[in-house]
Design an enzyme around this catalytic site. Structure first.
Site, PDB file in Angstrom:
ATOM      1  N   ARG A  42      54.610  33.343  37.943  1.00 53.66           N
ATOM      2  CA  ARG A  42      54.865  32.105  38.510  1.00 53.66           C
ATOM      3  C   ARG A  42      55.037  31.010  37.537  1.00 53.66           C
ATOM      4  O   ARG A  42      54.142  31.030  36.541  1.00 53.66           O
ATOM      5  CB  ARG A  42      53.639  31.711  39.370  1.00 53.66           C
ATOM      6  CG  ARG A  42      53.686  32.412  40.598  1.00 53.66           C
ATOM      7  CD  ARG A  42      52.633  31.901  41.570  1.00 53.66           C
ATOM      8  NE  ARG A  42      52.952  32.779  42.951  1.00 53.66           N
ATOM      9  CZ  ARG A  42      51.779  33.091  43.870  1.00 53.66           C
ATOM     10  NH1 ARG A  42      50.635  32.861  43.651  1.00 53.66           N
ATOM     11  NH2 ARG A  42      52.255  33.866  44.969  1.00 53.66           N
ATOM     12  N   ASP A  75      37.504  37.698  38.768  1.00 46.60           N
ATOM     13  CA  ASP A  75      38.475  37.702  37.702  1.00 46.60           C
ATOM     14  C   ASP A  75      39.309  36.513  37.168  1.00 46.60           C
ATOM     15  O   ASP A  75      39.940  36.207  36.247  1.00 46.60           O
ATOM     16  CB  ASP A  75      39.565  38.780  38.295  1.00 46.60           C
ATOM     17  CG  ASP A  75      40.315  38.505  39.306  1.00 46.60           C
ATOM     18  OD1 ASP A  75      39.596  37.462  39.984  1.00 46.60           O
ATOM     19  OD2 ASP A  75      41.027  39.335  39.586  1.00 46.60           O
ATOM     20  N   HIS A  76      39.183  35.433  38.314  1.00 51.41           N
ATOM     21  CA  HIS A  76      39.972  34.256  38.226  1.00 51.41           C
ATOM     22  C   HIS A  76      39.032  33.234  37.323  1.00 51.41           C
ATOM     23  O   HIS A  76      39.553  32.740  36.612  1.00 51.41           O
ATOM     24  CB  HIS A  76      40.537  33.710  39.760  1.00 51.41           C
ATOM     25  CG  HIS A  76      41.434  34.378  40.219  1.00 51.41           C
ATOM     26  ND1 HIS A  76      41.711  35.506  40.510  1.00 51.41           N
ATOM     27  CD2 HIS A  76      42.706  33.787  40.437  1.00 51.41           C
ATOM     28  CE1 HIS A  76      42.648  35.906  40.965  1.00 51.41           C
ATOM     29  NE2 HIS A  76      43.404  34.577  41.060  1.00 51.41           N
ATOM     30  N   SER A  91      50.587  30.939  46.258  1.00 57.46           N
ATOM     31  CA  SER A  91      49.403  31.501  46.443  1.00 57.46           C
ATOM     32  C   SER A  91      48.897  31.566  48.015  1.00 57.46           C
ATOM     33  O   SER A  91      49.359  30.958  48.922  1.00 57.46           O
ATOM     34  CB  SER A  91      48.327  30.377  45.759  1.00 57.46           C
ATOM     35  OG  SER A  91      47.070  30.565  46.291  1.00 57.46           O
ATOM     36  N   ARG A 144      45.936  30.583  48.638  1.00 54.75           N
ATOM     37  CA  ARG A 144      44.644  29.962  48.614  1.00 54.75           C
ATOM     38  C   ARG A 144      44.444  29.113  49.827  1.00 54.75           C
ATOM     39  O   ARG A 144      45.372  28.133  50.171  1.00 54.75           O
ATOM     40  CB  ARG A 144      44.761  28.872  47.551  1.00 54.75           C
ATOM     41  CG  ARG A 144      45.772  28.151  47.188  1.00 54.75           C
ATOM     42  CD  ARG A 144      45.711  27.293  45.939  1.00 54.75           C
ATOM     43  NE  ARG A 144      46.140  28.053  44.739  1.00 54.75           N
ATOM     44  CZ  ARG A 144      46.633  28.030  43.683  1.00 54.75           C
ATOM     45  NH1 ARG A 144      47.174  26.506  43.263  1.00 54.75           N
ATOM     46  NH2 ARG A 144      46.934  28.693  42.682  1.00 54.75           N
ATOM     47  N   ASP A 157      44.582  37.292  48.107  1.00 50.18           N
ATOM     48  CA  ASP A 157      45.326  36.851  47.048  1.00 50.18           C
ATOM     49  C   ASP A 157      46.774  37.039  47.451  1.00 50.18           C
ATOM     50  O   ASP A 157      47.129  38.516  47.755  1.00 50.18           O
ATOM     51  CB  ASP A 157      44.772  37.300  45.788  1.00 50.18           C
ATOM     52  CG  ASP A 157      45.325  36.979  44.341  1.00 50.18           C
ATOM     53  OD1 ASP A 157      44.808  35.897  43.789  1.00 50.18           O
ATOM     54  OD2 ASP A 157      46.792  37.241  44.204  1.00 50.18           O
TER      55      ASP A 157
END
Ligand code: MIC
Ligand code: SF4
Length: 644
Positions: A382, A67-68, A541, A543, A122
């Site tokens: 964000r 989806d990203h 995030s 990440r 996520d």
């Protein structure tokens, strides 16, 4: 001892506790029922999972979403999708194909179950708290461990009760509720806490509205947020064709919260988070002169059918202001399809909206970057500097109602000024078609599935074991609230490198200092480097690249006033020392460019003593607040080294 009278969060956490005691602040580990990954963090998570060599996933349900990184301007993202699809097939993971929607929206619709635990690579995984799950964002490595059957380690959280009373006015929405919570608590206010919603007002909020609130609870730094599972949850699950997943869940009568905040929904008015932080809140009514250049609607915060039906009704028969660029990305295929079937999509198109595929899109800078210094109103979560792809853009976070109203007028508009809210009707049943979720191969056939790894996918960097002492250059000193978007920016140009840590490292911290990667690499030749930061370092995030790139560039320690939860764990998991000043004023005594030594670091870390720091004549202590597990990981140079 388990208390008999429990909050909802305690009930779910305690029922999953496999290590530790239910004592606030204690180290605890919980069993994980479900996992999710998305493609921008998933490749690394699956490479790590493969390294563990455990074969099939051991959870009740694991789902891999694409989806990203759906903008395929080169082979990179497509290669990642194919790799993740093949891993999913082989190891027992459901694969949500590109086009099926944003992970959190789809997981809420199709997979989330009240009372279960979920971790996802996520930070907005808490979205499923809207359906009564304990759903937590984590680094990819933690998700890999959970897929392998391992527990997830947490600090047993404080439970903050948010008591909702009253009922939202027309034009005021769930987004305004979470913006109000952010106004009161700030982006640091939720660290170490679970936000549990209760009270009469809960019954006035639908599941997608609750999910907007739990989704953006991530911006508080909270471990997660949770709503009770009640009659509305049952109706939502029934409408999704899975009423059997419903269980009623709420806090016990008289349950004790560590703190209670009361919000009267009837008193709220439309709010906006102003540049450049989700807690910089002002009433929309006070912003009404600001000219708007762009409006973006969608994302995992506000991409539900209910949100977009409202928008369609506001835009119906109108035209987007000639100076405004409006884009809309539905949250999922289900939402997209239902908008099409009821004609609302046509109203959006007719008004002049640019319809995007149902992915993260502009939220993560995948297209739709605003004009230079442009004002962009977004229904996202964000608004950190540069995240939109335009460094000097002014991004405001607003509700779908405020976004749609402003798209028509061309200036920041309080939707309450528009008169009566157009009526919209939510369907009783959702259109269920899981044809874009590919099922894994059976265990018997798993051997036949080939893992397809294209040239974009490079091995992740491994760290070396912790040396006895560290002597390293302070390569970068930064202030408070540094986000992972500062440390490891995203966007259309950089996201395709998520599977190639050497290449993505060239972008590490460039938003703050373009020379950082070069200077860190030079320092790596001479003992590595240290970063010094202020409070709430690493917010945002999940990440892991914000830890993997520093590992690759030779960063050995980050010394701060405080850390955000997920990033701190990502540093530990990858063998970088996240150290906290025992005395915050020491922050002012350290200067970029000087050499710092931690002369007894390994011995002190292992002994549980505070860590000595020396720089020239200056000597001080850093806190040693690590669990035994964390200590072992740091000493080994990261979790994966412990599997070797
Ligand atoms: C985000 O909203 O910042 C992201 C992109 O979804 C991240 C994950 C990532 O960086 O890939 C998140 O929230 O964890
Ligand atoms: Fe995607 Fe944005 Fe949600 Fe992150 S916050 S998962 S980028 S939609």
């Amino acid at each position: 001892m388990l208390t008999l009278v429990q909050t909802l969060a305690e009930k779910i956490i305690n029922a999953h506790l496999v290590e530790g005691e239910p004592i606030r602040g204690a180290n605890a580990a919980i069993k994980i029922d479900q996992t999710l990954t998305q493609d921008a963090t998933g490749t690394m998570a699956y490479l790590q999972f493969e390294t563990m060599g455990v074969g099939r996933v051991r959870t009740e349900r694991s789902v891999a979403y694409i989806d990203h990184n759906t903008l395929q301007s080169g082979f990179e993202n497509a290669d990642d999708h194919r790799y993740i699809g093949s891993v999913a097939k082989k190891y027992g993971i459901y694969f949500s194909r590109p086009g099926n929607g944003i992970c959190h929206q789809v997981h809420l619709e199709r997979f989330g179950k009240p009372g279960k635990t979920l971790i996802g690579s996520d930070s907005h995984t808490p979205t499923c708290g809207g359906i009564g799950m304990i759903a937590i964002g984590a680094g990819g490595l933690d998700v890999a461990v959970a897929m392998a059957g391992g527990a997830y380690h947490i600090t047993y959280p404080e439970i903050v009760g948010i008591k909702l009373t009253g009922k939202l006015h027309d034009w005021v929405s769930a987004k305004d509720v979470i913006l109000e919570v952010l106004r009161q608590l700030s982006v640091k206010g939720g660290v170490g806490k679970v936000m549990e919603y209760f009270g009469e007002g809960v019954k006035t909020l639908s599941v997608p509205e609750r999910a907007t609130i739990t989704n953006m609870g991530a911006e508080l730094g909270a471990t997660t947020s949770v709503f009770p599972s009640d009659e509305l949850t049952r109706q939502f699950l029934k409408a999704q064709g899975r009423e059997e997943d419903y269980v009623e869940l709420s806090a016990d009568e008289g349950a004790k919260y560590d703190k209670v905040i009361e919000i009267n929904l009837s008193e709220l008015a439309p709010l906006a988070a102003c540049p450049h932080s989700p807690d910089n809140i002002k009433p929309v009514a006070q912003l009404s002169d600001i000219v708007v250049n762009q409006v973006c609607i969608g994302s995992c915060t506000n991409g539900s059918l209910q949100d977009l039906l409202k928008v369609a009704h506001i835009l119906k028969g109108k035209t987007v202001h000639e100076k405004v660029d409006l884009s809309i990305a539905p949250g999922s295929k289900q939402v997209f399809n239902m908008l099409a079937e009821c004609g609302a999509l046509s109203d959006l198109i007719d008004a002049g909206a640019r319809i995007l595929e149902c992915t993260c899109g502009p939220c993560i800078g995948m297209g739709q970057s605003p004009v230079s210094a442009g004002v962009s109103l977004r229904t996202f979560n964000r608004n950190f500097v540069g995240r939109s792809g335009t460094k000097d853009a002014q991004v405001y976070l607003v509700s779908p109602e405020t976004a749609a109203a402003s798209a028509i007028t061309g200036v920041f508009t309080d939707p309450m000024s528009l008169g009566a809210m157009p009526e919209y009707v939510m369907p009783k049943e959702f259109k269920v078609n899981d044809n874009m979720v590919t099922l894994p191969a059976s265990e018997a056939d798993a051997d036949k599935v080939e893992i397809l790894q294209g040239p974009n996918i490079k091995p992740f960097p491994s760290n070396s074991a912790l040396p006895d002492k560290i002597w390293a250059e302070l390569v970068l000193k930064v202030g408070d609230n540094i986000t992972t978007d500062h440390i490891m920016p995203a966007g259309a140009k950089i996201l395709p490198l998520r599977s190639n840590v050497p290449a993505i490292s060239e972008h590490c911290f460039v938003v703050v200092d373009e020379t950082f990667p070069k200077r860190a690499k030079a320092a790596k030749e001479h003992g590595g480097s240290i970063i010094v930061g202020g409070a709430n370092y690493g917010q945002g995030s999940s990440r892991e690249h914000a830890a993997l790139a520093p590992v690759y560039l030779g960063v050995r320690a980050v010394i701060c006033k405080s850390f955000a939860r997920i990033h701190r764990q990502n540093l530990v998991n990858n063998g970088i020392l996240p150290l906290v000043f025992a005395n915050e004023s020491d922050y002012d005594k350290l200067h970029q460019g000087e050499f710092i030594s931690l002369p007894f670091v390994k011995r002190e870390l292992e002994a549980g003593d505070d860590i000595t720091l020396k720089s020239g004549e200056f000597e001080t202590k850093l806190k040693n607040d690590f669990s035994e597990r964390d200590r072992n990981m740091i000493v080994a140079g990261g979790l994966l080294n412990m599997f070797a």
